[in-house]
Design a protein around this motif. Structure first.
Motif, PDB file in Angstrom:
ATOM      1  N   UNK A  30       0.984  -1.133   0.092  1.00  0.00           N
ATOM      2  CA  UNK A  30       0.110   0.012   0.081  1.00  0.00           C
ATOM      3  C   UNK A  30       0.771   1.446   0.116  1.00  0.00           C
ATOM      4  N   UNK A  31       1.851   1.306   0.868  1.00  0.00           N
ATOM      5  CA  UNK A  31       2.795   2.445   0.752  1.00  0.00           C
ATOM      6  C   UNK A  31       4.141   2.155   1.467  1.00  0.00           C
ATOM      7  N   UNK A  32       5.093   3.132   1.289  1.00  0.00           N
ATOM      8  CA  UNK A  32       6.444   2.905   1.943  1.00  0.00           C
ATOM      9  C   UNK A  32       6.372   3.378   3.333  1.00  0.00           C
ATOM     10  N   UNK A  46      -4.884   7.584   0.349  1.00  0.00           N
ATOM     11  CA  UNK A  46      -4.663   6.459  -0.747  1.00  0.00           C
ATOM     12  C   UNK A  46      -5.866   5.816  -1.247  1.00  0.00           C
ATOM     13  N   UNK A  47      -5.696   5.590  -2.618  1.00  0.00           N
ATOM     14  CA  UNK A  47      -6.697   4.809  -3.206  1.00  0.00           C
ATOM     15  C   UNK A  47      -6.387   3.588  -3.920  1.00  0.00           C
ATOM     16  N   UNK A  48      -7.251   2.519  -3.453  1.00  0.00           N
ATOM     17  CA  UNK A  48      -6.656   1.010  -3.815  1.00  0.00           C
ATOM     18  C   UNK A  48      -8.105   0.504  -4.424  1.00  0.00           C
ATOM     19  N   UNK A  52     -11.483   4.838  -1.772  1.00  0.00           N
ATOM     20  CA  UNK A  52     -10.831   5.818  -1.224  1.00  0.00           C
ATOM     21  C   UNK A  52     -10.682   5.783   0.230  1.00  0.00           C
ATOM     22  N   UNK A  53      -9.377   5.820   0.670  1.00  0.00           N
ATOM     23  CA  UNK A  53      -8.892   5.457   2.093  1.00  0.00           C
ATOM     24  C   UNK A  53      -8.095   6.511   2.739  1.00  0.00           C
ATOM     25  N   UNK A  54      -7.796   6.020   4.010  1.00  0.00           N
ATOM     26  CA  UNK A  54      -7.054   7.010   4.680  1.00  0.00           C
ATOM     27  C   UNK A  54      -6.122   6.187   5.724  1.00  0.00           C
ATOM     28  N   UNK A  55      -4.671   6.561   5.449  1.00  0.00           N
ATOM     29  CA  UNK A  55      -3.621   5.662   6.131  1.00  0.00           C
ATOM     30  C   UNK A  55      -3.222   6.638   7.292  1.00  0.00           C
TER      31      UNK A  55
END
Length: 444
Positions: A30-32, A46-48, A52-55
Motif C-alpha cells: 500500500x505505502x512505503x 490513498x486509493x486502492x 478511497x482510504x486513509x492511512x
C-alpha cells in the motif's frame, strides 16, 4: 487481440468485479513505511482498487487503513486530528482507531452507547521490509505475507519509490514483460544504465540488445506465475538470455547485470485508470553504495523525480516527458527522453487510460504478454468457481531474474537454474546481513 468483454474483465478492479475479487486475495503493497514517518504524524490519502482510504500511524506506532470518510456526515478524515491512538474528525469529534472502531463520540450525551454501534471500514496492515502491506479480502482467506527477495533484505540493501501512473495497471505489467522493447525504447543516453559494469562489459551487453532486435521468447508457466526467457544472438555458438520473472498478481523482476542492483516493479491499481508504480532496486549480498544510490536517485534508471509533496512525476504527459528532440536526433538517445522509467511511462500513459485491445495487432515478440493475459483471466475466472488463486504460498516467491550467456542448445531453465532461485538460508543464516526473523519482524 482481446474481445471487449475480455478486456473489461482484465482491466476492471473494483470490489464487485472478478479481477477486483482476485486482487483482494493477496497482500497489497500500500505505502512505503517512511510515508508515515512517526506516531501521530499527518494521515495520508490513498486509493486502492477503487476505494478511497486513509492511512495513519497511531500513538503506539500501529498503522491503520480506514475509509477516508467519517460515517457521521461523510466528512473527509484527512483533515482529522491524529492523536491518542485514533483519528478524530474535526467536524463533530468522532474518533476511530486503527481497527475502525469508534472510540469516542463527544457530540453525543455521556450516557449514550451509540459509539459502540458505529464501525468504519478498515483493513489490516502489517509492515515488512520498509513496506506497509494491507489485506482487503475475506479474513478467513488471509495468506501469509509475501516473501519477495527485495522485501527480505536489510534496509541498506534496498532503495524503492512509488509514483502514480495515469493508465490502467495491466498495460504497465505488459511493459514489464516486454523484453523486446529494450532494444529500442531504452537505447542510448539514459537507457539501460549498466550500473557498476565495466565499460567493456556494458558495451558487450548493449551490443547484444541492439545487434539482435528480434528476440525469440520462451514462456513457462510456474506455480507463482511465469518464467519468461528472451534469447538473442551473442558470440558464435552462444545466446544471450534475459530471463524475467512474473509473480501473480502484479510483480515483475528485471534481469540484472552482474553485480549491479537488481530491479523489480509492482503495479498496484488505484482504480481502473490509475496505477501505483512501485520501483525497487536491491542487492541481496551487500549494501547499496553511495554511488549506486546517487544514480538511482538521479532519474536515469527506474526511479523518477517527483513533484515535491506528491506522487506525480516531474516528467509527465502534460510536458511531453521533457523530450529533447535534439538529443533524439543526435542518435545518442532513441527517444530523447531522460530515464528508463520516464520512457516507460511515456509509452504506457500515451496508450490511453485503458488500451482498446480489440484493435491491436500482436506479433511473435508478444508471447509473454499473451500468456500473462490468459493467466490473469483464468485466475479471475477460476476464483469465481471457487478455485484458490496462485502464488499465495510465500515459499513460491523465492525466485530471481537473470541475464546470462549460454551455449546454443542449452535450455535457459537448465543453464540458469542456479541463479533463478534463493533459499531461506541466504537470509536466515547469513551472519553478515539481517535475517528474516529479526530484521523483517512483522508489526501487526
Amino acid at each position: 487481440m482481446l474481445s471487449k468483454e475480455q478486456n473489461d474483465l482484465l482491466t476492471k478492479t473494483n470490489a464487485d468485479t472478478p479481477m477486483g475479487k482476485l486482487f483482494r486475495r493477496y497482500w497489497i503493497p500500500a505505502m512505503i513505511s517512511d510515508e508515515l514517518p512517526k506516531p501521530d504524524c499527518p494521515p495520508v490519502k490513498i486509493k486502492l482498487l477503487g476505494e478511497e482510504l486513509l492511512a495513519f500511524r497511531d500513538t503506539e506506532g500501529k498503522v491503520g487503513l480506514i475509509d477516508e470518510f467519517c460515517p457521521h456526515r461523510k466528512v473527509s478524515l484527512y483533515f482529522g486530528r491524529n492523536e491518542e491512538c485514533g483519528i478524530r474528525c474535526v467536524y463533530h469529534g468522532w474518533k476511530f482507531d486503527v481497527n475502525g472502531e469508534c472510540v469516542d463520540m463527544p457530540s453525543e450525551p455521556p450516557s449514550s452507547n451509540f459509539k459502540h454501534k458505529v464501525q468504519i471500514k478498515s483493513y489490516p496492515c502489517r509492515e515488512r521490509g520498509g513496506v506497509i502491506w494491507t489485506y482487503m479480502g475475506p479474513e478467513e482467506e488471509m495468506p501469509e505475507l509475501p516473501e519477495l527477495e527485495w522485501n527480505l533484505v536489510p534496509d541498506n540493501h534496498r532503495y524503492m519509490t512509488r509514483k502514480i501512473q495515469y493508465n490502467n495497471y495491466f498495460q504497465a505489467i505488459e511493459g514489464g514483460l516486454d523484453s523486446s522493447h529494450i532494444s529500442f525504447l531504452h537505447r542510448g543516453a539514459g537507457g539501460q544504465g549498466f550500473m557498476g559494469l565495466k565499460k567493456t562489459a556494458a558495451s558487450k551487453v548493449s551490443n547484444y540488445l541492439t545487434g539482435d532486435t528480434a528476440p525469440k521468447f520462451e514462456v513457462e508457466k510456474m506455480d507463482y506465475g511465469m518464467l519468461v526467457g528472451a534469447k538473442r544472438h551473442a558470440e558464435k555458438g552462444s545466446l544471450y538470455w534475459r530471463i524475467t520473472q512474473f509473480l501473480m498478481p502484479w510483480y515483475t523482476m528485471i534481469p540484472p547485470y552482474e553485480d549491479s542492483p537488481r530491479g523489480a516493479h509492482a503495479w498496484v491499481p488505484m482504480d481502473d485508470e490509475h496505477v501505483y508504480t512501485w520501483n525497487i532496486n536491491w542487492n541481496p549480498t551487500r549494501p547499496l553504495t553511495d554511488h549506486e544510490l546517487e544514480i538511482l536517485k538521479s532519474g536515469r534508471g527506474i526511479h523518477m523525480e517527483l513533484i515535491p509533496g506528491t506522487l506525480r512525476a516531474k516528467q509527465n504527459k502534460e510536458n511531453d516527458y521533457l523530450i529533447d528532440r535534439e538529443l533524439q536526433a543526435s542518435g545518442k538517445s532513441f527517444t530523447g527522453i531522460h530515464g528508463i522509467q520516464a520512457q516507460d511511462s511515456a509509452v504506457q500513459e500515451t496508450q490511453g487510460a485503458i488500451v482498446d485491445r480489440t484493435t491491436e495487432r500482436l506479433g511473435s515478440s508478444d508471447a509473454a504478454i499473451i500468456a500473462a493475459r490468459r493467466m490473469m483471466l483464468k485466475a479471475a475466472q477460476d476464483l469465481e468457481k471457487g478455485i484458490t488463486p496462485p502464488a499465495l504460498d510465500p515459499s513460491s516467491h523465492h525466485v530471481r531474474s537473470a541475464s546470462v550467456v549460454l551455449p546454443e542448445g542449452v535450455p535457459f531453465q537448465v543453464g540458469a537454474k542456479e541463479v533463478l532461485t534463493f533459499t531461506d538460508e541466504d537470509y536466515i543464516r547469513d551472519e553478515g546481513a539481517q535475517n528474516v526473523a529479526a530484521a523483517n519482524q512483522d508489526k501487526i
